[in-house]
Scaffold this active site. Sequence first.
Site, PDB file in Angstrom:
ATOM      1  CD  GLN A   1      -0.455  -5.179  10.259  1.00  0.00           C
ATOM      2  OE1 GLN A   1       0.713  -5.359  10.186  1.00  0.00           O
ATOM      3  NE2 GLN A   1      -1.381  -5.747  11.053  1.00  0.00           N
TER       4      GLN A   1
ATOM      5  CG  LEU B   1      -1.692   1.342   1.421  1.00  0.00           C
ATOM      6  CD1 LEU B   1      -2.605   1.711   0.313  1.00  0.00           C
ATOM      7  CD2 LEU B   1      -2.521   1.522   2.818  1.00  0.00           C
ATOM      8  CE1 TYR B   2       1.044   2.745   5.107  1.00  0.00           C
ATOM      9  CE2 TYR B   2       2.929   1.256   5.692  1.00  0.00           C
ATOM     10  CZ  TYR B   2       1.796   1.796   5.938  1.00  0.00           C
ATOM     11  OH  TYR B   2       1.202   1.721   7.406  1.00  0.00           O
ATOM     12  NE  ARG B   3       8.114  -1.533  -1.782  1.00  0.00           N
ATOM     13  CZ  ARG B   3       8.038  -2.689  -1.281  1.00  0.00           C
ATOM     14  NH1 ARG B   3       6.945  -3.404  -1.406  1.00  0.00           N
ATOM     15  NH2 ARG B   3       8.787  -3.036  -0.281  1.00  0.00           N
TER      16      ARG B   3
END
Length: 194
Positions: free
Chosen positions: A187, A146-148
């Site tokens: 998370q 997700l962060y990427r």
Amino acid sequence: MTGPAGVRIEAIDLAAWAPQALDVQAVAFGLTPEEVMVRLHIVGRHAQQPGVIALGAVSGGRLVGFGYGMPNRRDHWWSTVIEPYLVARGHGAWLDDVFAVTELHVLPEFQGRGVGSALIRTLTARSGADRSILSAIDAETPARRLYRSLGYRDLARAVHFPNTERRYAVMGAPLPLRGAGGADVAQSAPANSR
């Protein structure tokens, strides 16, 4: 604001919502009751930090996710731990003039529905900063994907925080975050946890 899956994303009083937020974190991150008690005091201190922004994801009157962050300061505990890792990789400047996403967690049954993405997008958009930094477990997890997808890239890996066996990656992204794709599980590590 009504977010994905009928979940409302709204500003919360971090100190007042800390017990409910830590209930979410305990389930999402697998915390023991002892870890929750320690973090309750930490969250209380964070709630008093200048510039802290806290959001809740609410569904059916209950908190199903939350996130908060603040302008990073080099004298924060988290910054003192990650600084040598960032400096060694030529990324020491990422500690200045950056919004740190401190915690971001979503209950498992609400993961994969865009809730984590909505939380982090709203947090970073409200920060007024030009870039964001966070830490996450250093493994190929849905959270890291997700962060990427939002534009975060690894700044340092195999970061060791005291009192944990897990290794973390420190990630940074320019703001605003780019379009999300893939799984949406939120998370984060115990960023700024001391």
